[in-house]
Design a protein around this motif. Structure first.
Motif, PDB file in Angstrom:
ATOM      1  N   ILE A  87       0.861  -1.182   0.000  1.00 15.58           N
ATOM      2  CA  ILE A  87       0.000   0.000   0.000  1.00 15.58           C
ATOM      3  C   ILE A  87       0.899   1.234   0.000  1.00 15.58           C
ATOM      4  CG2 ILE A  87      -2.010  -1.094   1.059  1.00 15.58           C
ATOM      5  CD1 ILE A  87      -1.165   0.155   3.721  1.00 15.58           C
ATOM      6  N   PRO A  88       0.432   2.351  -0.577  1.00 14.44           N
ATOM      7  CA  PRO A  88       1.284   3.533  -0.716  1.00 14.44           C
ATOM      8  C   PRO A  88       1.757   4.141   0.601  1.00 14.44           C
ATOM      9  CG  PRO A  88      -0.707   3.762  -2.040  1.00 14.44           C
ATOM     10  CD  PRO A  88      -0.862   2.536  -1.215  1.00 14.44           C
ATOM     11  N   VAL A  89       0.909   4.142   1.627  1.00 15.09           N
ATOM     12  CA  VAL A  89       1.260   4.792   2.901  1.00 15.09           C
ATOM     13  C   VAL A  89       0.975   3.827   4.045  1.00 15.09           C
ATOM     14  CG1 VAL A  89       0.882   6.796   4.395  1.00 15.09           C
ATOM     15  CG2 VAL A  89       0.661   7.043   1.914  1.00 15.09           C
ATOM     16  N   PRO A  90       1.969   3.056   4.490  1.00 11.36           N
ATOM     17  CA  PRO A  90       1.738   2.131   5.596  1.00 11.36           C
ATOM     18  C   PRO A  90       1.661   2.808   6.974  1.00 11.36           C
ATOM     19  CG  PRO A  90       3.978   1.910   4.777  1.00 11.36           C
ATOM     20  CD  PRO A  90       3.288   2.883   3.883  1.00 11.36           C
ATOM     21  N   ASP A  91       2.072   4.072   7.073  1.00 11.27           N
ATOM     22  CA  ASP A  91       2.049   4.805   8.343  1.00 11.27           C
ATOM     23  C   ASP A  91       0.617   5.235   8.662  1.00 11.27           C
ATOM     24  OD1 ASP A  91       2.312   6.499  10.515  1.00 11.27           O
ATOM     25  OD2 ASP A  91       3.869   7.745   9.601  1.00 11.27           O
ATOM     26  N   GLY A  92       0.019   4.591   9.675  1.00 13.95           N
ATOM     27  CA  GLY A  92      -1.349   4.912  10.074  1.00 13.95           C
ATOM     28  C   GLY A  92      -1.510   6.348  10.537  1.00 13.95           C
ATOM     29  N   CYS A  93      -0.441   6.945  11.045  1.00 18.18           N
ATOM     30  CA  CYS A  93      -0.502   8.327  11.525  1.00 18.18           C
ATOM     31  C   CYS A  93      -0.564   9.320  10.363  1.00 18.18           C
ATOM     32  CB  CYS A  93       0.695   8.628  12.422  1.00 18.18           C
ATOM     33  SG  CYS A  93       0.721   7.594  13.904  1.00 18.18           S
ATOM     34  N   SER A 112      -5.481   4.065   0.930  1.00 17.23           N
ATOM     35  CA  SER A 112      -5.686   3.787  -0.476  1.00 17.23           C
ATOM     36  C   SER A 112      -5.253   2.354  -0.770  1.00 17.23           C
ATOM     37  CB  SER A 112      -4.852   4.769  -1.307  1.00 17.23           C
ATOM     38  OG  SER A 112      -4.946   4.460  -2.674  1.00 17.23           O
ATOM     39  N   LEU A 113      -6.046   1.664  -1.576  1.00 20.46           N
ATOM     40  CA  LEU A 113      -5.743   0.298  -1.977  1.00 20.46           C
ATOM     41  C   LEU A 113      -5.653   0.266  -3.506  1.00 20.46           C
ATOM     42  CD1 LEU A 113      -5.439  -2.741  -1.275  1.00 20.46           C
ATOM     43  CD2 LEU A 113      -7.928  -2.895  -1.395  1.00 20.46           C
ATOM     44  N   PRO A 114      -4.423   0.449  -4.052  1.00 16.61           N
ATOM     45  CA  PRO A 114      -4.282   0.398  -5.508  1.00 16.61           C
ATOM     46  C   PRO A 114      -4.254  -1.049  -5.994  1.00 16.61           C
ATOM     47  CG  PRO A 114      -2.177   0.905  -4.478  1.00 16.61           C
ATOM     48  CD  PRO A 114      -3.196   0.797  -3.370  1.00 16.61           C
ATOM     49  N   VAL A 115      -4.913  -1.312  -7.113  1.00 18.90           N
ATOM     50  CA  VAL A 115      -4.934  -2.657  -7.697  1.00 18.90           C
ATOM     51  C   VAL A 115      -4.126  -2.594  -8.990  1.00 18.90           C
ATOM     52  CG1 VAL A 115      -6.387  -4.538  -8.544  1.00 18.90           C
ATOM     53  CG2 VAL A 115      -7.185  -3.077  -6.669  1.00 18.90           C
ATOM     54  N   LYS A 116      -2.955  -3.198  -8.973  1.00 20.15           N
ATOM     55  CA  LYS A 116      -2.044  -3.134 -10.111  1.00 20.15           C
ATOM     56  C   LYS A 116      -2.566  -3.983 -11.272  1.00 20.15           C
ATOM     57  CE  LYS A 116       1.918  -2.261  -7.171  1.00 20.15           C
ATOM     58  NZ  LYS A 116       3.211  -2.734  -6.708  1.00 20.15           N
ATOM     59  N   THR A 117      -2.259  -3.531 -12.476  1.00 21.87           N
ATOM     60  CA  THR A 117      -2.727  -4.239 -13.669  1.00 21.87           C
ATOM     61  C   THR A 117      -2.112  -5.623 -13.793  1.00 21.87           C
ATOM     62  OG1 THR A 117      -1.028  -3.124 -14.978  1.00 21.87           O
ATOM     63  CG2 THR A 117      -3.230  -2.140 -14.968  1.00 21.87           C
ATOM     64  N   GLU A 118      -0.951  -5.833 -13.197  1.00 19.36           N
ATOM     65  CA  GLU A 118      -0.301  -7.147 -13.297  1.00 19.36           C
ATOM     66  C   GLU A 118      -0.837  -8.174 -12.299  1.00 19.36           C
ATOM     67  OE1 GLU A 118       2.645  -4.431 -11.031  1.00 19.36           O
ATOM     68  OE2 GLU A 118       1.461  -4.257 -12.835  1.00 19.36           O
ATOM     69  N   TYR A 119      -1.731  -7.773 -11.398  1.00 16.81           N
ATOM     70  CA  TYR A 119      -2.329  -8.738 -10.471  1.00 16.81           C
ATOM     71  C   TYR A 119      -3.180  -9.740 -11.254  1.00 16.81           C
ATOM     72  CZ  TYR A 119      -1.108  -5.781  -6.425  1.00 16.81           C
ATOM     73  OH  TYR A 119      -0.460  -5.055  -5.463  1.00 16.81           O
ATOM     74  N   PRO A 120      -3.194 -10.993 -10.825  1.00 17.58           N
ATOM     75  CA  PRO A 120      -4.048 -11.969 -11.511  1.00 17.58           C
ATOM     76  C   PRO A 120      -5.524 -11.722 -11.186  1.00 17.58           C
ATOM     77  CG  PRO A 120      -3.002 -12.963  -9.597  1.00 17.58           C
ATOM     78  CD  PRO A 120      -2.418 -11.583  -9.731  1.00 17.58           C
TER      79      PRO A 120
END
Length: 149
Positions: A87-93, A112-120
């Motif tokens: 995930i882009p920002v793992p820092d909860g703060c 944010s939860l980005p879904v990459k095009t290369e994911y199956p």
């Protein structure tokens, strides 16, 4: 466009973008209690995550501990095997929570939860943890998703 038509269009668009409460399982929230989870956009369950898109995950929880920091750890569980999910920002703060976290207060974590095009294209379970100073789970949730084109 007259006012009535404009209002109807506005309400229809709002209905499409509102986040829906997601059915989840608490998988071991040891130092906090989950109040609710939603994903935007997610009109149906399991949430269909389209490759190349990004989704907003919101978790409302109450903390049972004081903590100066919080760190998100996310996995996609496929066939019982957890696969790390970046995930882009793992820092909860930096994800909607004002730190330090205080005992008894309620927080709204947003990431944010980005879904990459290369994911199956698969069905899997997302396991999302937010850990405190002691590496204990402020929350741990699991929810089903389906990655689609």
């Amino acid at each position: 466009m007259d006012v009535r038509t404009g209002l109807i269009v506005l309400f229809c668009l709002m209905g499409l973008t509102w986040a829906q409460p997601v059915k989840y399982i608490d998988c071991g929230s040891t130092t906090g209690k989950v109040i609710g989870v939603d994903i935007n956009p997610c009109p149906n369950q399991p949430c269909q995550l389209h490759k190349g898109n990004s989704y907003t995950v919101n978790v409302t929880f109450t903390s049972n501990v004081d903590s100066d920091k919080s760190t998100a750890v996310v996995h996609g569980v496929v066939g019982g095997i957890p696969i790390p999910f970046s995930i882009p920002v793992p820092d909860g703060c930096r994800s909607g929570i004002q730190c330090p976290i205080k005992t008894g207060k309620t927080y709204n974590y947003q990431a944010s939860l980005p879904v990459k095009t290369e994911y199956p294209s698969i069905k899997c379970v997302v396991e999302w943890e937010l850990r405190d100073n002691g590496n204990e789970d402020l929350f741990c949730i699991k929810f089903p998703v389906q990655i689609v084109n």
